[in-house]
Design an enzyme around this catalytic site. Structure first.
Site, PDB file in Angstrom:
ATOM      1  N   LYS A  40     -55.437 -31.588  11.067  1.00  0.00           N
ATOM      2  CA  LYS A  40     -55.280 -32.597  10.013  1.00  0.00           C
ATOM      3  C   LYS A  40     -53.814 -32.933   9.748  1.00  0.00           C
ATOM      4  O   LYS A  40     -53.517 -33.943   9.121  1.00  0.00           O
ATOM      5  CB  LYS A  40     -55.970 -32.142   8.730  1.00  0.00           C
ATOM      6  CG  LYS A  40     -57.491 -32.139   8.847  1.00  0.00           C
ATOM      7  CD  LYS A  40     -58.163 -31.840   7.507  1.00  0.00           C
ATOM      8  CE  LYS A  40     -59.670 -31.882   7.619  1.00  0.00           C
ATOM      9  NZ  LYS A  40     -60.233 -30.693   8.304  1.00  0.00           N
TER      10      LYS A  40
HETATM   11  C1  LIG Z   1     -61.556 -30.815   8.966  1.00  0.00           C
HETATM   12  C2  LIG Z   1     -61.835 -29.776  10.012  1.00  0.00           C
HETATM   13  C3  LIG Z   1     -62.877 -29.927  10.968  1.00  0.00           C
HETATM   14  C4  LIG Z   1     -63.838 -31.106  10.943  1.00  0.00           C
HETATM   15  O1  LIG Z   1     -63.207 -32.309  11.292  1.00  0.00           O
HETATM   16  P1  LIG Z   1     -63.937 -33.708  10.949  1.00  0.00           P
HETATM   17  O2  LIG Z   1     -62.944 -34.747  11.315  1.00  0.00           O
HETATM   18  O3  LIG Z   1     -64.213 -33.664   9.470  1.00  0.00           O
HETATM   19  O4  LIG Z   1     -65.177 -33.766  11.745  1.00  0.00           O
HETATM   20  C5  LIG Z   1     -63.025 -28.959  11.948  1.00  0.00           C
HETATM   21  N1  LIG Z   1     -62.237 -27.877  11.989  1.00  0.00           N
HETATM   22  C6  LIG Z   1     -61.221 -27.682  11.097  1.00  0.00           C
HETATM   23  C7  LIG Z   1     -60.395 -26.450  11.189  1.00  0.00           C
HETATM   24  C8  LIG Z   1     -60.992 -28.619  10.085  1.00  0.00           C
HETATM   25  O5  LIG Z   1     -60.019 -28.397   9.183  1.00  0.00           O
END
Ligand SMILES: *Cc1c(COP(=O)(O)O)cnc(C)c1O
Length: 435
Positions: free
Chosen positions: A107
């Protein structure tokens, strides 16, 4: 380029409007009017280009009409100041490690890009301060807060449930200071989310200050995630020229995988996708039955994927003209229990000496079970295992080293504002803040 709403009941928006508003007026999600294919020559050249060079070409296809070239290049280069290496785990499975950024999770890419793009729009328009409200159960808050740290003209309020996030997570957004304020809410994550939603609907508050959100529905957070699919392909071509990989994405809100589907639409040679779920397998069930039945999420050890109604599902549907057959032709699914996730982490640590985090473990296992003998797979390792230290240590029975970046957060001093879960208190607090 204009952006339309997946609900088709709102007028089209400019990029700037889509980024500042987040959600369309009809509550739909914004989609770019066109998805520009990249020229065949680009895919040939790609193995010789750097991550930043590749990402800039992709960013230009999305944002080039709306942001001057030099500015966009700067935003891309500043965002991607860390590597995203492709690491072999078995003879035909690679891990795309997305955890080398400031908060050790994927993210960071979207968080940093969105902060810089919004910062550009604010400077250009001489706009008054924009205030980002973000509710977090742990990971989103840290990526957003660190992405926006020090960006002029933007203040971030992170709302998190008191006592319900790990110490490591808490330190990543309560120790920053500057333009980041952490609000420790006496309640649950759902209470935090309800406070944010009420704030967006409160006219007095919106007259006092410009509010926006920074979750994965925002186009500036989700589209940049396409960058690393292209870079993964480039790295694979250096190792195994001519191979079209199967790409597996541990999925919760489905923002990450949707960015990959956009990449394929732009011509990126990916054979097919697998969406790996934990027990929250609404998408998996949709693939099997053709029926989309959201339901309340259940808690798992891969908690960033504990989502009962994936917000980006509307984008997946829209991309494939609402056709279940078309979706199922390019994307398959998988679902794993906590026991299966733990077993996969343990076995992969023992046999390959590769330490998976609980989310990446779903992705790795789906490739192990789903690859044909002639196929090569890449899974997205979405977070560093040390972010889930207690869970991981209990599973592998060994201590997990904490990377220096996380240790630095741990040494910081927590600063937060205590808040009840009553909207009246939250509103009164915001009305006292400078706007
Ligand atoms: C947010 C997140 C996900 C899921 O990603 P999406 O884009 O919501 O499908 C998977 N793994 C981790 C570690 C995350 O922080």
């Amino acid at each position: 380029m204009n952006y339309y709403s997946t609900s088709k009941q709102a007028p089209e928006a400019t990029l700037e409007e889509a980024v500042v508003k987040g959600l369309a007026a009809d509550k739909g999600l914004f989609m770019p009017r066109t998805i520009k294919p990249l020229p065949a020559s680009f895919y040939v050249e790609m193995p010789n280009l750097t991550f930043q060079e590749i990402a800039y070409r992709v960013a230009d296809a999305f944002f080039g009409e709306d942001v001057p070239a030099e500015t966009l290049k700067q935003i891309v280069y500043d965002t991607l100041s860390f590597d995203v290496p492709l690491v072999p785990v078995t003879s035909n499975i690679y891990s795309l490690e997305l955890f080398h950024g400031p908060t050790l999770a994927f993210k960071d890419v979207g968080g940093r890009f969105m902060a810089r793009l919004l910062g550009y729009f604010i400077r250009k328009e001489g706009k008054k301060q924009v205030n980002v409200l973000v509710a977090t159960s742990g990971d989103t808050g840290s990526a957003v807060a660190n992405g926006f740290l020090g960006v002029e003209g933007i203040h971030v309020y992170v709302l998190y449930p008191k006592g319900k996030v790990s110490e490591i997570q808490e330190k990543q957004f309560t120790t920053l200071g500057l333009n980041i304020t952490a609000l420790e809410v006496d309640g649950t994550f759902d209470d935090c989310q309800a406070l944010v939603k009420s704030a967006f609907m409160d006219s007095e508050l919106n007259a006092h200050m410009q509010l926006t959100s920074a979750n994965s529905i925002n186009v500036a957070r989700f589209l940049p995630q396409a960058f690393y699919y292209f870079y993964a392909y480039a790295q694979l071509q250096r190792l195994q020229p001519g191979v079209k990989p199967v790409v597996c994405v541990p999925s919760g809100n489905f923002g990450n995988i949707t960015a990959g589907l956009f990449g394929k639409r732009m011509g990126l040679p990916i054979r097919r996708f697998i969406a790996a779920n934990n027990r929250n397998d609404i998408f998996y069930q949709y693939l099997l039955s053709g029926n989309y039945n959201p339901r309340p999420s259940v808690a798992t050890i891969a908690n960033a994927m504990d989502v009962g109604n994936p917000s980006n599902f509307a984008r997946v549907l829209d991309l494939y003209g609402e056709s279940h057959d078309a979706i199922a032709a390019e994307v398959s699914g998988a679902t794993y229990t906590d026991e299966q996730i733990a077993e996969t982490m343990r076995q992969t640590w023992q046999s390959a000496h590769y330490l998976l985090d609980p989310h990446g473990a779903c992705g790795f296992r789906a490739l192990q079970e789903g690859l044909q003998p002639d196929e090569v797979g890449i899974f997205l390792e979405t977070a560093h295992p040390a972010k889930f230290k207690d869970t991981v240590e209990a599973i592998i029975g060994e201590p997990v080293a904490i990377p220096e970046k996380l240790q630095a957060f741990m040494r910081g001093t927590k600063q937060s504002v205590s808040m009840s879960s009553l909207f009246a208190d939250f509103k009164a607090y915001l009305l006292q803040q400078p706007s």
